[in-house]
Design an enzyme around this catalytic site. Structure first.
Site, mmCIF file in Angstrom:
data_model
loop_
_atom_site.group_PDB
_atom_site.id
_atom_site.type_symbol
_atom_site.label_atom_id
_atom_site.label_comp_id
_atom_site.label_asym_id
_atom_site.label_seq_id
_atom_site.Cartn_x
_atom_site.Cartn_y
_atom_site.Cartn_z
ATOM 1 N N CYS A 1 64.000 37.203 76.569
ATOM 2 C CA CYS A 1 62.754 36.625 77.067
ATOM 3 C C CYS A 1 63.030 36.066 78.452
ATOM 4 C CB CYS A 1 62.284 35.516 76.115
ATOM 5 S SG CYS A 1 60.870 34.550 76.710
ATOM 6 N N CYS B 1 58.920 40.354 82.227
ATOM 7 C CA CYS B 1 58.649 39.832 80.883
ATOM 8 C C CYS B 1 58.974 40.972 79.943
ATOM 9 C CB CYS B 1 57.187 39.407 80.735
ATOM 10 S SG CYS B 1 56.712 38.977 79.038
#
Length: 270
Positions: free
Chosen positions: A81, A195
């Site tokens: 992440c 992302c």
């Protein structure tokens, strides 16, 4: 000098994300380490991370990973992440006694790829404002134009896509238009997907941006780093690989087929 002890062959890799975005990383890890047992953790109770404060993210990620590593005894943790990594990676490394691999925006390879010198960066609002990103830009793209846009809609779109839901294509067009309408944005030829959710909708983004735009993310580098840190280790998959969620619900059940396609045949709640 004594050699480090070999981990238990059944000790898993632990991949952590706020949702299912880290599956884009898991796909690359499986390609280089197909025998590795995996536990994939999705903090869906905390999703989305992008609209939280830095303090909230750092505390949540550090606390969760502390409890998870104590319970699951992984040989390595990958924070799959960008938001969590750019904010909490240093803090987590201070607390945990296992190797930690983070995820950072792929600005360095993008700078090498661009021909026009203009790079777009799509991430969460929390990621694009981080000093970590500023440092990457200064080190690797100081002679380029890096245009950043926070696109939280894409996180929800990726999650919905993996649940088999129909996603409004206008979401992808808005993200592309936001970058293209910035000064110099008409010359973007390379887009950093900052992302881990975003590679899951790369085809849709490619259509929205149109021809002549290439995409790059950090998943290949993460997989290589994990392979390097675990080289020479033995692997034994004692049972089906596990997807662990921090909240149960219908949305989790709807992900069952997508998780199975990534080799995650068990679903539990932490």
């Amino acid at each position: 000098m004594t050699a480090s002890p070999q981990p238990d062959a059944a000790a898993p890799l632990l991949l952590f994300d706020s949702g299912v975005g880290g599956l884009s990383v898991l796909k690359k890890v499986r390609s280089v380490l197909p025998a590795a047992p995996v536990i994939y953790v999705a903090d869906n109770a905390g999703l989305p991370y992008g609209d939280k404060t830095e303090a909230q993210i750092a505390a949540r990620v550090s606390g969760l990973l502390g409890r998870l590593t104590e319970r699951l005894r992984p040989r390595l943790v990958c924070i799959a992440c960008n938001t969590a990594s750019t904010i909490a990676l240093a803090a987590v490394r201070e607390v945990l006694e296992v190797p930690i691999v983070g995820t950072v925006p792929a600005i360095k390879p993008a700078a090498a790829m661009t021909k026009t010198g203009v790079i777009g960066l799509l991430g969460t609002a929390a990621t694009i404002r981080q000093a970590y990103v500023d440092r990457l830009e200064a080190e690797f793209a100081s002679d380029k134009l890096l245009l950043r846009h926070g696109a939280p809609e894409l996180v929800a779109a990726a999650e919905a896509k993996l649940r088999g839901e129909t996603v409004d294509p206008a979401i992808y067009r808005r993200a592309a238009r936001a970058l293209k309408e910035m000064p110099g944005g008409d010359r973007i030829d390379t887009v950093v997907l900052a992302c881990t959710h975003f590679p899951l909708v790369q085809d849709e983004l490619a259509e929205a941006f149109g021809p002549g735009v290439q995409f790059v993310d950090g998943s290949d580098g993460i997989a290589r780093r994990i392979a390097y840190l675990t080289q020479g280790q033995s692997w034994h998959r004692a049972g089906p690989d596990l997807a662990l969620f921090t909240r149960d619900g219908e949305d989790v059940a709807a992900l069952r087929q997508a998780l199975a396609r990534h080799g995650l045949d068990r679903i539990e709640t932490f």
